[in-house]
Design a protein around this motif. Sequence first.
Motif, mmCIF file in Angstrom:
data_model
loop_
_atom_site.group_PDB
_atom_site.id
_atom_site.type_symbol
_atom_site.label_atom_id
_atom_site.label_comp_id
_atom_site.label_asym_id
_atom_site.label_seq_id
_atom_site.Cartn_x
_atom_site.Cartn_y
_atom_site.Cartn_z
ATOM 1 N N MET A 169 26.906 -34.824 165.892
ATOM 2 C CA MET A 169 27.708 -34.816 164.675
ATOM 3 C C MET A 169 28.837 -33.792 164.732
ATOM 4 O O MET A 169 28.646 -32.660 165.164
ATOM 5 N N ARG A 170 30.014 -34.216 164.320
ATOM 6 C CA ARG A 170 31.135 -33.313 164.066
ATOM 7 C C ARG A 170 31.667 -33.642 162.677
ATOM 8 O O ARG A 170 31.967 -34.791 162.382
ATOM 9 N N ILE A 171 31.769 -32.622 161.833
ATOM 10 C CA ILE A 171 32.162 -32.807 160.444
ATOM 11 C C ILE A 171 33.556 -32.239 160.229
ATOM 12 O O ILE A 171 33.823 -31.086 160.584
ATOM 13 N N LEU A 172 34.429 -33.042 159.662
ATOM 14 C CA LEU A 172 35.763 -32.586 159.299
ATOM 15 C C LEU A 172 35.668 -31.828 157.973
ATOM 16 O O LEU A 172 35.306 -32.414 156.950
ATOM 17 N N GLN A 173 35.947 -30.542 158.003
ATOM 18 C CA GLN A 173 35.904 -29.724 156.787
ATOM 19 C C GLN A 173 37.331 -29.514 156.282
ATOM 20 O O GLN A 173 38.123 -28.816 156.911
ATOM 21 N N ILE A 174 37.643 -30.109 155.148
ATOM 22 C CA ILE A 174 38.983 -30.002 154.570
ATOM 23 C C ILE A 174 38.952 -28.948 153.474
ATOM 24 O O ILE A 174 38.428 -29.187 152.385
ATOM 25 N N GLY A 175 39.466 -27.774 153.775
ATOM 26 C CA GLY A 175 39.493 -26.691 152.808
ATOM 27 C C GLY A 175 38.134 -26.023 152.656
ATOM 28 O O GLY A 175 37.114 -26.527 153.134
ATOM 29 N N PRO A 176 38.089 -24.866 151.982
ATOM 30 C CA PRO A 176 36.813 -24.188 151.727
ATOM 31 C C PRO A 176 36.098 -24.843 150.556
ATOM 32 O O PRO A 176 36.643 -25.728 149.887
ATOM 33 N N ARG A 177 34.875 -24.398 150.278
ATOM 34 C CA ARG A 177 34.171 -24.926 149.110
ATOM 35 C C ARG A 177 34.890 -24.459 147.843
ATOM 36 O O ARG A 177 35.527 -23.401 147.826
ATOM 37 N N PRO A 178 34.805 -25.247 146.761
ATOM 38 C CA PRO A 178 35.338 -24.770 145.491
ATOM 39 C C PRO A 178 34.674 -23.445 145.097
ATOM 40 O O PRO A 178 33.461 -23.278 145.275
ATOM 41 N N THR A 179 35.445 -22.511 144.594
ATOM 42 C CA THR A 179 34.950 -21.159 144.341
ATOM 43 C C THR A 179 33.687 -21.136 143.488
ATOM 44 O O THR A 179 32.745 -20.386 143.770
ATOM 45 N N ALA A 180 33.640 -21.979 142.472
ATOM 46 C CA ALA A 180 32.521 -21.941 141.534
ATOM 47 C C ALA A 180 31.281 -22.676 142.040
ATOM 48 O O ALA A 180 30.226 -22.599 141.416
ATOM 49 N N PHE A 181 31.392 -23.372 143.161
ATOM 50 C CA PHE A 181 30.291 -24.207 143.638
ATOM 51 C C PHE A 181 29.487 -23.453 144.702
ATOM 52 O O PHE A 181 29.612 -23.699 145.898
ATOM 53 N N TRP A 182 28.617 -22.549 144.267
ATOM 54 C CA TRP A 182 27.795 -21.778 145.206
ATOM 55 C C TRP A 182 26.771 -22.664 145.913
ATOM 56 O O TRP A 182 26.267 -22.301 146.980
ATOM 57 N N THR A 183 26.464 -23.797 145.318
ATOM 58 C CA THR A 183 25.524 -24.723 145.961
ATOM 59 C C THR A 183 26.092 -25.334 147.228
ATOM 60 O O THR A 183 25.360 -25.945 148.012
ATOM 61 N N MET A 184 27.393 -25.191 147.460
ATOM 62 C CA MET A 184 28.031 -25.782 148.627
ATOM 63 C C MET A 184 28.106 -24.818 149.815
ATOM 64 O O MET A 184 28.708 -25.133 150.835
ATOM 65 N N MET A 185 27.507 -23.639 149.713
ATOM 66 C CA MET A 185 27.549 -22.682 150.822
ATOM 67 C C MET A 185 26.768 -23.223 152.025
ATOM 68 O O MET A 185 25.741 -23.882 151.870
ATOM 69 N N PHE A 186 27.250 -22.931 153.239
ATOM 70 C CA PHE A 186 26.541 -23.334 154.446
ATOM 71 C C PHE A 186 26.815 -22.325 155.559
ATOM 72 O O PHE A 186 27.738 -21.517 155.464
ATOM 73 N N ASN A 187 26.020 -22.391 156.602
ATOM 74 C CA ASN A 187 26.143 -21.477 157.737
ATOM 75 C C ASN A 187 26.619 -22.288 158.944
ATOM 76 O O ASN A 187 25.837 -23.005 159.579
ATOM 77 N N GLU A 188 27.893 -22.184 159.263
ATOM 78 C CA GLU A 188 28.465 -22.973 160.357
ATOM 79 C C GLU A 188 27.838 -22.621 161.699
ATOM 80 O O GLU A 188 27.539 -23.498 162.516
ATOM 81 N N GLY A 189 27.618 -21.329 161.934
ATOM 82 C CA GLY A 189 27.020 -20.921 163.199
ATOM 83 C C GLY A 189 25.617 -21.453 163.375
ATOM 84 O O GLY A 189 25.226 -21.908 164.455
ATOM 85 N N GLU A 190 24.828 -21.440 162.293
ATOM 86 C CA GLU A 190 23.454 -21.921 162.371
ATOM 87 C C GLU A 190 23.403 -23.432 162.572
ATOM 88 O O GLU A 190 22.527 -23.947 163.283
ATOM 89 N N LEU A 191 24.336 -24.167 161.953
ATOM 90 C CA LEU A 191 24.403 -25.610 162.182
ATOM 91 C C LEU A 191 24.596 -25.915 163.662
ATOM 92 O O LEU A 191 23.961 -26.817 164.221
ATOM 93 N N LEU A 192 25.474 -25.148 164.312
ATOM 94 C CA LEU A 192 25.749 -25.378 165.732
ATOM 95 C C LEU A 192 24.572 -24.948 166.591
ATOM 96 O O LEU A 192 24.143 -25.671 167.499
ATOM 97 N N GLU A 193 24.019 -23.771 166.315
ATOM 98 C CA GLU A 193 22.943 -23.227 167.150
ATOM 99 C C GLU A 193 21.650 -24.019 167.021
ATOM 100 O O GLU A 193 20.957 -24.265 168.019
ATOM 101 N N LYS A 194 21.303 -24.428 165.814
ATOM 102 C CA LYS A 194 20.022 -25.097 165.586
ATOM 103 C C LYS A 194 20.081 -26.599 165.825
ATOM 104 O O LYS A 194 19.117 -27.198 166.303
ATOM 105 N N PHE A 195 21.212 -27.217 165.443
ATOM 106 C CA PHE A 195 21.253 -28.676 165.439
ATOM 107 C C PHE A 195 22.378 -29.270 166.276
ATOM 108 O O PHE A 195 22.466 -30.490 166.390
ATOM 109 N N GLY A 196 23.254 -28.435 166.833
ATOM 110 C CA GLY A 196 24.376 -28.958 167.608
ATOM 111 C C GLY A 196 25.431 -29.632 166.762
ATOM 112 O O GLY A 196 26.241 -30.413 167.274
ATOM 113 N N ILE A 197 25.455 -29.355 165.457
ATOM 114 C CA ILE A 197 26.430 -29.961 164.557
ATOM 115 C C ILE A 197 27.687 -29.106 164.537
ATOM 116 O O ILE A 197 27.644 -27.923 164.209
#
Length: 280
Positions: A169-197
């Motif tokens: 999987m490769r995900i196109l990320q367009i812009g950062p998460r909306p400031t007020a949407f804390w539920t949208m936080m993610f760890n890019e490094g962990e996605l790559l290290e754990k799942f190869g995403i």
Amino acid sequence: MNRAITLGYAPTRRSVFSKLDALKYKELVREKIKSWGTSIVDLEGINEEGLLYDDMSHESAIIERFKSTNVDALFFPHVNFGTEDAVARVAKAIGKPVLLWGPRDEAPSDNGMRLRDTQCGLFATGKILRRFGVPFTYIVNSEVDSDVFRRGFLNFVAVANVVRAMRTMRILQIGPRPTAFWTMMFNEGELLEKFGIQVFPVTLDDVKTETLRVERQNSLGLQQVKAEIQRSMDWSSVSDEKVLRIAALKLAMRELADRYQCKAIAIQCWSALQDLIGIM
């Protein structure tokens, strides 16, 4: 690349149970799953039976065949009791999703003997797979023609398809998460290290530039996308220019995803997009 998964087909038996019955069920199960459109790599030619059993000299050839053909998942139908340690070693070496199932036993003979004793063999294989740290899916003993087997098998194939897609999987990320949407936080490094995403970031300004370029060109493709959008719901309250821009945004996002070989898109949809190009 969208294609049906390729299944490593490794029916397994144990020598103290009926070899003839194991060979019969090897063919019955193979024909059944092929009738559902399954592409398989089997064990024919590796040994005279085309089965996985208690002869370690065949294991390296089986592993090599599954690796060289890049199977997406493994199916170990226990066509009699099965050989649990061989199943575990092959499954561990391949590292792909694993399905266990076996045909339900008939009634025992008058002396208490069973042709296959498949259920007991499946319990043994499940236990050793856990010892090896190999996740697996299990379908309860059922007839080859049963809805239980069909539903369980097709569900497994669908999940294996998702697993294959996620591992590349490769995900196109367009812009950062909306400031007020804390539920949208993610760890890019962990996605790559754990799942190869992989995450491929682009800015909203990049998308604005692409959208306006597509809109200016006003191609036949853009008009087709616009027509598709207008057929989807009532757009009478939206100006024709805005619908065209929405179509241009859709086409621009698709072109960016294709350009960077992405399979999914995440976009900062609110509220910077409205400020930049005037549409939701």
